[in-house]
Design a protein around this motif. Sequence first.
Motif, PDB file in Angstrom:
ATOM      1  N   PRO A 150      60.108  33.882  24.388  1.00  0.00           N
ATOM      2  CA  PRO A 150      59.409  32.707  24.935  1.00  0.00           C
ATOM      3  C   PRO A 150      57.972  32.655  24.449  1.00  0.00           C
ATOM      4  O   PRO A 150      57.324  33.681  24.238  1.00  0.00           O
ATOM      5  N   VAL A 151      57.463  31.448  24.283  1.00  0.00           N
ATOM      6  CA  VAL A 151      56.077  31.262  23.867  1.00  0.00           C
ATOM      7  C   VAL A 151      55.135  31.493  25.049  1.00  0.00           C
ATOM      8  O   VAL A 151      54.066  32.090  24.906  1.00  0.00           O
ATOM      9  N   VAL A 152      55.541  31.017  26.232  1.00  0.00           N
ATOM     10  CA  VAL A 152      54.746  31.183  27.456  1.00  0.00           C
ATOM     11  C   VAL A 152      55.611  31.853  28.511  1.00  0.00           C
ATOM     12  O   VAL A 152      56.767  31.457  28.718  1.00  0.00           O
ATOM     13  N   ILE A 153      55.062  32.873  29.158  1.00  0.00           N
ATOM     14  CA  ILE A 153      55.734  33.535  30.280  1.00  0.00           C
ATOM     15  C   ILE A 153      54.760  33.601  31.445  1.00  0.00           C
ATOM     16  O   ILE A 153      53.673  34.182  31.320  1.00  0.00           O
ATOM     17  N   ALA A 154      55.120  32.988  32.556  1.00  0.00           N
ATOM     18  CA  ALA A 154      54.337  33.084  33.790  1.00  0.00           C
ATOM     19  C   ALA A 154      55.112  33.940  34.775  1.00  0.00           C
ATOM     20  O   ALA A 154      56.306  33.698  35.004  1.00  0.00           O
ATOM     21  N   ARG A 155      54.462  34.924  35.355  1.00  0.00           N
ATOM     22  CA  ARG A 155      55.128  35.857  36.267  1.00  0.00           C
ATOM     23  C   ARG A 155      54.422  35.879  37.620  1.00  0.00           C
ATOM     24  O   ARG A 155      53.248  36.252  37.709  1.00  0.00           O
ATOM     25  N   ASP A 156      55.135  35.453  38.642  1.00  0.00           N
ATOM     26  CA  ASP A 156      54.678  35.583  40.038  1.00  0.00           C
ATOM     27  C   ASP A 156      53.231  35.118  40.237  1.00  0.00           C
ATOM     28  O   ASP A 156      52.428  35.801  40.882  1.00  0.00           O
ATOM     29  N   LEU A 157      52.915  33.947  39.700  1.00  0.00           N
ATOM     30  CA  LEU A 157      51.548  33.436  39.831  1.00  0.00           C
ATOM     31  C   LEU A 157      51.228  33.100  41.281  1.00  0.00           C
ATOM     32  O   LEU A 157      52.008  32.446  41.973  1.00  0.00           O
ATOM     33  N   ARG A 158      50.049  33.530  41.679  1.00  0.00           N
ATOM     34  CA  ARG A 158      49.562  33.237  43.028  1.00  0.00           C
ATOM     35  C   ARG A 158      48.071  32.913  42.913  1.00  0.00           C
ATOM     36  O   ARG A 158      47.318  33.615  42.237  1.00  0.00           O
ATOM     37  N   ARG A 159      47.668  31.836  43.579  1.00  0.00           N
ATOM     38  CA  ARG A 159      46.245  31.489  43.580  1.00  0.00           C
ATOM     39  C   ARG A 159      45.834  31.085  44.984  1.00  0.00           C
ATOM     40  O   ARG A 159      46.379  30.148  45.580  1.00  0.00           O
ATOM     41  N   VAL A 160      44.879  31.820  45.532  1.00  0.00           N
ATOM     42  CA  VAL A 160      44.388  31.583  46.888  1.00  0.00           C
ATOM     43  C   VAL A 160      42.922  31.183  46.799  1.00  0.00           C
ATOM     44  O   VAL A 160      42.114  31.846  46.138  1.00  0.00           O
ATOM     45  N   PHE A 161      42.578  30.083  47.467  1.00  0.00           N
ATOM     46  CA  PHE A 161      41.205  29.603  47.528  1.00  0.00           C
ATOM     47  C   PHE A 161      40.682  29.731  48.960  1.00  0.00           C
ATOM     48  O   PHE A 161      41.462  29.792  49.917  1.00  0.00           O
ATOM     49  N   ALA A 162      39.371  29.712  49.092  1.00  0.00           N
ATOM     50  CA  ALA A 162      38.751  29.643  50.414  1.00  0.00           C
ATOM     51  C   ALA A 162      38.625  28.175  50.805  1.00  0.00           C
ATOM     52  O   ALA A 162      38.057  27.376  50.059  1.00  0.00           O
ATOM     53  N   GLY A 163      39.166  27.805  51.949  1.00  0.00           N
ATOM     54  CA  GLY A 163      39.078  26.438  52.435  1.00  0.00           C
ATOM     55  C   GLY A 163      37.699  26.115  52.963  1.00  0.00           C
ATOM     56  O   GLY A 163      36.816  26.983  53.042  1.00  0.00           O
ATOM     57  N   PRO A 164      37.463  24.849  53.349  1.00  0.00           N
ATOM     58  CA  PRO A 164      36.147  24.436  53.860  1.00  0.00           C
ATOM     59  C   PRO A 164      35.685  25.243  55.066  1.00  0.00           C
ATOM     60  O   PRO A 164      34.476  25.455  55.258  1.00  0.00           O
ATOM     61  N   ASP A 165      36.638  25.711  55.874  1.00  0.00           N
ATOM     62  CA  ASP A 165      36.278  26.488  57.060  1.00  0.00           C
ATOM     63  C   ASP A 165      36.318  27.989  56.800  1.00  0.00           C
ATOM     64  O   ASP A 165      36.178  28.794  57.726  1.00  0.00           O
ATOM     65  N   GLY A 166      36.509  28.358  55.518  1.00  0.00           N
ATOM     66  CA  GLY A 166      36.554  29.774  55.168  1.00  0.00           C
ATOM     67  C   GLY A 166      37.937  30.377  55.227  1.00  0.00           C
ATOM     68  O   GLY A 166      38.144  31.511  54.772  1.00  0.00           O
ATOM     69  N   ALA A 167      38.910  29.635  55.760  1.00  0.00           N
ATOM     70  CA  ALA A 167      40.274  30.143  55.825  1.00  0.00           C
ATOM     71  C   ALA A 167      40.922  30.115  54.446  1.00  0.00           C
ATOM     72  O   ALA A 167      40.608  29.261  53.608  1.00  0.00           O
ATOM     73  N   ALA A 168      41.840  31.042  54.191  1.00  0.00           N
ATOM     74  CA  ALA A 168      42.516  31.123  52.906  1.00  0.00           C
ATOM     75  C   ALA A 168      43.512  29.969  52.755  1.00  0.00           C
ATOM     76  O   ALA A 168      44.268  29.661  53.681  1.00  0.00           O
ATOM     77  N   VAL A 169      43.488  29.335  51.576  1.00  0.00           N
ATOM     78  CA  VAL A 169      44.422  28.262  51.244  1.00  0.00           C
ATOM     79  C   VAL A 169      45.189  28.688  50.003  1.00  0.00           C
ATOM     80  O   VAL A 169      44.595  28.928  48.949  1.00  0.00           O
ATOM     81  N   THR A 170      46.510  28.789  50.132  1.00  0.00           N
ATOM     82  CA  THR A 170      47.339  29.211  49.008  1.00  0.00           C
ATOM     83  C   THR A 170      47.815  27.985  48.242  1.00  0.00           C
ATOM     84  O   THR A 170      48.636  27.209  48.727  1.00  0.00           O
ATOM     85  N   ALA A 171      47.282  27.814  47.022  1.00  0.00           N
ATOM     86  CA  ALA A 171      47.625  26.649  46.201  1.00  0.00           C
ATOM     87  C   ALA A 171      48.863  26.891  45.360  1.00  0.00           C
ATOM     88  O   ALA A 171      49.636  25.964  45.094  1.00  0.00           O
ATOM     89  N   VAL A 172      49.058  28.134  44.923  1.00  0.00           N
ATOM     90  CA  VAL A 172      50.222  28.517  44.119  1.00  0.00           C
ATOM     91  C   VAL A 172      50.736  29.833  44.675  1.00  0.00           C
ATOM     92  O   VAL A 172      49.962  30.762  44.897  1.00  0.00           O
ATOM     93  N   ASP A 173      52.042  29.906  44.877  1.00  0.00           N
ATOM     94  CA  ASP A 173      52.603  31.053  45.595  1.00  0.00           C
ATOM     95  C   ASP A 173      53.900  31.520  44.927  1.00  0.00           C
ATOM     96  O   ASP A 173      54.970  30.974  45.158  1.00  0.00           O
ATOM     97  N   GLY A 174      53.785  32.529  44.046  1.00  0.00           N
ATOM     98  CA  GLY A 174      54.973  33.143  43.458  1.00  0.00           C
ATOM     99  C   GLY A 174      55.671  32.315  42.395  1.00  0.00           C
ATOM    100  O   GLY A 174      56.899  32.332  42.302  1.00  0.00           O
ATOM    101  N   VAL A 175      54.911  31.613  41.567  1.00  0.00           N
ATOM    102  CA  VAL A 175      55.496  30.741  40.540  1.00  0.00           C
ATOM    103  C   VAL A 175      55.766  31.543  39.265  1.00  0.00           C
ATOM    104  O   VAL A 175      54.868  32.189  38.717  1.00  0.00           O
ATOM    105  N   SER A 176      57.000  31.470  38.788  1.00  0.00           N
ATOM    106  CA  SER A 176      57.403  32.132  37.545  1.00  0.00           C
ATOM    107  C   SER A 176      58.199  31.158  36.687  1.00  0.00           C
ATOM    108  O   SER A 176      59.002  30.375  37.208  1.00  0.00           O
ATOM    109  N   PHE A 177      57.975  31.202  35.380  1.00  0.00           N
ATOM    110  CA  PHE A 177      58.772  30.405  34.457  1.00  0.00           C
ATOM    111  C   PHE A 177      58.538  30.894  33.032  1.00  0.00           C
ATOM    112  O   PHE A 177      57.615  31.651  32.760  1.00  0.00           O
ATOM    113  N   GLN A 178      59.408  30.437  32.132  1.00  0.00           N
ATOM    114  CA  GLN A 178      59.266  30.700  30.712  1.00  0.00           C
ATOM    115  C   GLN A 178      59.386  29.384  29.954  1.00  0.00           C
ATOM    116  O   GLN A 178      60.059  28.464  30.397  1.00  0.00           O
ATOM    117  N   LEU A 179      58.721  29.327  28.804  1.00  0.00           N
ATOM    118  CA  LEU A 179      58.734  28.130  27.975  1.00  0.00           C
ATOM    119  C   LEU A 179      58.922  28.551  26.528  1.00  0.00           C
ATOM    120  O   LEU A 179      58.171  29.376  26.010  1.00  0.00           O
TER     121      LEU A 179
END
Length: 252
Positions: free
Chosen positions: A3-32
Amino acid sequence: MSPVVIARDLRRVFAGPDGAAVTAVDGVSFQLGAGECLGLVGASGSGKSTVAALVMGFDRPTAGSVQVHGREVRCDRGSAARWHYRHIQMVFQQPQASFDPRRTLGRGIAESLMNAGVAAPAARERAEELLTRCGLPAAFADRYPHQVSGGQCQRAAIARALASEPSVLVCDEATSALDMTAQSQVMELLADIRGQRQLALLFISHDMALVQQMCDRVLVMSDGRIVEEGPTAHVIGNPQHPYTQSLIDAVL
Protein backbone atom coordinates in the motif's frame (compact mmCIF):
# COMPACT_ATOMS: atom_id res chain seq x y z
CA MET A 1 2.23 -4.42 -4.26
CA SER A 2 2.58 -2.66 -0.91
CA PRO A 3 0.00 0.00 0.00
CA VAL A 4 1.07 3.57 -0.67
CA VAL A 5 -0.62 4.87 2.51
CA ILE A 6 -1.17 2.92 5.73
CA ALA A 7 -3.04 4.46 8.67
CA ARG A 8 -3.01 2.46 11.90
CA ASP A 9 -5.31 3.10 14.86
CA LEU A 10 -5.33 6.88 14.44
CA ARG A 11 -6.58 8.79 17.43
CA ARG A 12 -6.72 12.55 17.88
CA VAL A 13 -7.90 14.21 21.08
CA PHE A 14 -8.30 17.98 21.43
CA ALA A 15 -9.01 20.16 24.44
CA GLY A 16 -12.54 21.56 24.22
CA PRO A 17 -13.54 25.15 25.11
CA ASP A 18 -14.16 24.10 28.71
CA GLY A 19 -10.91 22.14 28.91
CA ALA A 20 -12.61 18.77 28.56
CA ALA A 21 -11.10 16.25 26.13
CA VAL A 22 -12.81 16.00 22.73
CA THR A 23 -12.02 12.93 20.63
CA ALA A 24 -12.15 13.89 16.95
CA VAL A 25 -10.70 10.64 15.56
CA ASP A 26 -10.89 7.35 17.41
CA GLY A 27 -9.16 4.19 16.17
CA VAL A 28 -9.22 4.86 12.41
CA SER A 29 -7.25 2.42 10.25
CA PHE A 30 -7.10 2.01 6.48
CA GLN A 31 -4.82 1.32 3.53
CA LEU A 32 -4.66 2.99 0.13
CA GLY A 33 -3.03 1.44 -2.93
CA ALA A 34 -1.54 2.95 -6.09
CA GLY A 35 -4.24 3.87 -8.59
CA GLU A 36 -7.00 3.36 -6.03
CA CYS A 37 -9.62 5.90 -5.01
CA LEU A 38 -10.71 5.53 -1.40
CA GLY A 39 -13.73 7.50 -0.25
CA LEU A 40 -13.97 8.86 3.28
CA VAL A 41 -17.53 9.98 3.83
CA GLY A 42 -19.51 11.42 6.71
CA ALA A 43 -21.38 14.50 7.89
CA SER A 44 -19.65 17.67 9.06
CA GLY A 45 -17.92 17.03 12.37
CA SER A 46 -17.49 13.30 11.77
CA GLY A 47 -13.67 13.57 11.79
CA LYS A 48 -12.93 13.43 8.05
CA SER A 49 -10.87 16.61 7.84
CA THR A 50 -8.93 15.66 10.97
CA VAL A 51 -7.97 12.40 9.28
CA ALA A 52 -6.85 14.41 6.24
CA ALA A 53 -4.69 16.66 8.45
CA LEU A 54 -3.06 13.61 10.07
CA VAL A 55 -2.35 11.96 6.72
CA MET A 56 -0.87 15.19 5.37
CA GLY A 57 1.28 15.77 8.45
CA PHE A 58 -0.45 19.07 9.23
CA ASP A 59 -1.30 17.68 12.67
CA ARG A 60 0.18 15.01 14.94
CA PRO A 61 -1.95 12.07 16.14
CA THR A 62 -2.48 11.56 19.85
CA ALA A 63 -1.94 7.87 19.14
CA GLY A 64 -1.45 5.67 16.09
CA SER A 65 0.53 6.36 12.94
CA VAL A 66 0.41 7.10 9.21
CA GLN A 67 2.97 5.79 6.74
CA VAL A 68 3.49 6.97 3.17
CA HIS A 69 5.68 4.66 1.10
CA GLY A 70 6.77 2.99 4.33
CA ARG A 71 7.93 6.19 6.03
CA GLU A 72 6.06 7.47 9.07
CA VAL A 73 4.42 10.86 8.65
CA ARG A 74 5.57 13.42 11.20
CA CYS A 75 4.99 17.13 11.69
CA ASP A 76 8.58 17.82 10.66
CA ARG A 77 10.37 20.51 8.75
CA GLY A 78 13.43 20.34 6.55
CA SER A 79 14.36 17.36 4.40
CA ALA A 80 11.76 15.02 5.93
CA ALA A 81 8.95 17.43 5.12
CA ARG A 82 10.27 18.02 1.61
CA TRP A 83 10.36 14.28 0.98
CA HIS A 84 6.81 13.91 2.28
CA TYR A 85 5.33 16.70 0.18
CA ARG A 86 7.00 15.41 -2.96
CA HIS A 87 4.91 12.27 -2.54
CA ILE A 88 1.61 13.57 -1.18
CA GLN A 89 -0.35 16.71 -1.94
CA MET A 90 -3.78 18.08 -1.05
CA VAL A 91 -6.61 19.85 -2.86
CA PHE A 92 -8.68 21.97 -0.49
CA GLN A 93 -12.38 22.82 -0.30
CA GLN A 94 -12.09 26.57 -0.98
CA PRO A 95 -9.82 26.99 -4.03
CA GLN A 96 -9.52 30.80 -3.92
CA ALA A 97 -8.59 30.73 -0.24
CA SER A 98 -5.86 28.16 -0.89
CA PHE A 99 -3.90 30.61 -3.10
CA ASP A 100 -2.08 33.76 -2.00
CA PRO A 101 -4.31 36.55 -3.38
CA ARG A 102 -1.22 38.72 -3.99
CA ARG A 103 0.34 36.22 -6.38
CA THR A 104 -0.70 34.97 -9.79
CA LEU A 105 -1.88 31.40 -10.26
CA GLY A 106 1.29 30.67 -12.20
CA ARG A 107 3.47 31.85 -9.35
CA GLY A 108 1.43 29.78 -6.89
CA ILE A 109 1.94 26.67 -9.00
CA ALA A 110 5.63 27.36 -9.66
CA GLU A 111 6.53 28.13 -6.05
CA SER A 112 7.02 24.52 -4.93
CA LEU A 113 9.21 23.88 -7.96
CA MET A 114 11.39 26.90 -7.21
CA ASN A 115 11.63 25.79 -3.58
CA ALA A 116 13.00 22.50 -4.90
CA GLY A 117 15.69 24.34 -6.85
CA VAL A 118 14.05 24.72 -10.27
CA ALA A 119 14.99 27.99 -11.96
CA ALA A 120 12.16 30.54 -12.26
CA PRO A 121 11.84 30.41 -16.08
CA ALA A 122 11.65 26.61 -16.08
CA ALA A 123 9.18 26.66 -13.19
CA ARG A 124 7.01 29.14 -15.07
CA GLU A 125 7.05 26.93 -18.18
CA ARG A 126 6.12 23.91 -16.09
CA ALA A 127 3.26 25.86 -14.47
CA GLU A 128 1.86 26.69 -17.90
CA GLU A 129 2.13 23.04 -18.93
CA LEU A 130 0.26 21.95 -15.81
CA LEU A 131 -2.50 24.49 -16.36
CA THR A 132 -2.93 23.24 -19.92
CA ARG A 133 -2.98 19.66 -18.70
CA CYS A 134 -5.76 20.61 -16.29
CA GLY A 135 -7.84 22.15 -19.04
CA LEU A 136 -6.95 25.83 -18.67
CA PRO A 137 -5.19 28.15 -21.13
CA ALA A 138 -1.52 28.75 -20.36
CA ALA A 139 -2.36 32.47 -20.15
CA PHE A 140 -4.15 31.78 -16.87
CA ALA A 141 -0.69 31.72 -15.29
CA ASP A 142 -0.91 35.53 -15.26
CA ARG A 143 -4.31 35.71 -13.61
CA TYR A 144 -4.97 36.19 -9.91
CA PRO A 145 -7.30 33.89 -7.93
CA HIS A 146 -10.10 36.48 -7.82
CA GLN A 147 -10.00 36.81 -11.62
CA VAL A 148 -11.17 33.26 -12.34
CA SER A 149 -14.25 31.19 -11.50
CA GLY A 150 -14.37 28.69 -8.65
CA GLY A 151 -14.09 25.75 -11.04
CA GLN A 152 -11.17 27.32 -12.89
CA CYS A 153 -9.41 28.08 -9.62
CA GLN A 154 -9.88 24.50 -8.46
CA ARG A 155 -8.34 23.26 -11.70
CA ALA A 156 -5.39 25.54 -11.00
CA ALA A 157 -5.21 24.12 -7.46
CA ILE A 158 -5.04 20.62 -8.91
CA ALA A 159 -2.29 21.79 -11.27
CA ARG A 160 -0.39 23.12 -8.25
CA ALA A 161 -0.84 19.83 -6.39
CA LEU A 162 0.56 17.92 -9.39
CA ALA A 163 3.67 20.10 -9.69
CA SER A 164 5.76 17.82 -7.47
CA GLU A 165 4.45 14.71 -9.30
CA PRO A 166 3.02 13.15 -6.12
CA SER A 167 1.88 9.56 -5.87
CA VAL A 168 -0.94 10.43 -3.42
CA LEU A 169 -3.57 13.15 -3.67
CA VAL A 170 -5.87 14.04 -0.76
CA CYS A 171 -9.06 15.83 -1.82
CA ASP A 172 -10.88 17.31 1.16
CA GLU A 173 -14.38 18.31 -0.02
CA ALA A 174 -12.64 19.50 -3.19
CA THR A 175 -15.86 19.95 -5.16
CA SER A 176 -18.37 20.99 -2.51
CA ALA A 177 -17.93 24.75 -3.11
CA LEU A 178 -18.52 24.43 -6.87
CA ASP A 179 -21.66 24.54 -8.96
CA MET A 180 -22.84 21.33 -10.61
CA THR A 181 -21.12 22.00 -13.95
CA ALA A 182 -17.76 22.87 -12.40
CA GLN A 183 -18.11 19.94 -10.00
CA SER A 184 -18.60 17.52 -12.88
CA GLN A 185 -15.62 18.94 -14.75
CA VAL A 186 -13.31 18.66 -11.73
CA MET A 187 -14.47 15.10 -11.03
CA GLU A 188 -13.73 14.15 -14.63
CA LEU A 189 -10.29 15.77 -14.40
CA LEU A 190 -9.44 13.87 -11.21
CA ALA A 191 -10.55 10.57 -12.76
CA ASP A 192 -8.42 11.21 -15.85
CA ILE A 193 -5.33 12.10 -13.82
CA ARG A 194 -5.79 9.08 -11.60
CA GLY A 195 -5.97 6.79 -14.62
CA GLN A 196 -2.99 8.34 -16.39
CA ARG A 197 -0.62 8.37 -13.42
CA GLN A 198 -1.85 5.54 -11.18
CA LEU A 199 -2.38 8.22 -8.56
CA ALA A 200 -3.64 7.07 -5.16
CA LEU A 201 -6.62 9.26 -4.26
CA LEU A 202 -8.13 9.82 -0.82
CA PHE A 203 -11.47 11.44 -1.65
CA ILE A 204 -13.12 13.05 1.37
CA SER A 205 -16.75 14.07 1.03
CA HIS A 206 -20.12 14.30 2.75
CA ASP A 207 -21.88 13.33 -0.51
CA MET A 208 -22.50 9.64 -1.14
CA ALA A 209 -23.46 10.33 -4.77
CA LEU A 210 -20.00 11.72 -5.53
CA VAL A 211 -18.32 8.87 -3.69
CA GLN A 212 -20.38 6.36 -5.66
CA GLN A 213 -19.24 8.00 -8.90
CA MET A 214 -15.56 8.25 -7.98
CA CYS A 215 -14.43 5.66 -5.45
CA ASP A 216 -13.45 1.98 -5.47
CA ARG A 217 -13.88 1.58 -1.72
CA VAL A 218 -15.52 3.70 0.94
CA LEU A 219 -15.10 4.30 4.68
CA VAL A 220 -18.09 5.76 6.50
CA MET A 221 -17.22 7.92 9.52
CA SER A 222 -19.44 9.01 12.38
CA ASP A 223 -18.29 10.63 15.63
CA GLY A 224 -14.64 9.97 14.84
CA ARG A 225 -15.04 6.26 14.11
CA ILE A 226 -15.39 4.16 10.99
CA VAL A 227 -18.84 2.59 11.25
CA GLU A 228 -18.87 0.83 7.88
CA GLU A 229 -16.40 0.08 5.08
CA GLY A 230 -16.12 -1.95 1.93
CA PRO A 231 -16.38 -1.79 -1.86
CA THR A 232 -18.42 1.27 -2.75
CA ALA A 233 -21.07 -0.65 -4.70
CA HIS A 234 -21.60 -3.03 -1.77
CA VAL A 235 -21.80 -0.33 0.89
CA ILE A 236 -24.22 1.82 -1.09
CA GLY A 237 -26.22 -1.09 -2.48
CA ASN A 238 -26.56 -2.89 0.83
CA PRO A 239 -25.74 -0.59 3.75
CA GLN A 240 -25.40 -2.34 7.10
CA HIS A 241 -25.31 0.65 9.43
CA PRO A 242 -28.23 3.06 10.00
CA TYR A 243 -25.90 6.04 9.67
CA THR A 244 -24.78 4.88 6.21
CA GLN A 245 -28.41 4.51 5.21
CA SER A 246 -29.13 8.05 6.39
CA LEU A 247 -26.31 9.42 4.18
CA ILE A 248 -27.69 7.53 1.19
CA ASP A 249 -31.24 8.71 1.88
CA ALA A 250 -30.03 12.31 1.94
CA VAL A 251 -29.11 12.20 -1.77
CA LEU A 252 -32.13 10.26 -3.02
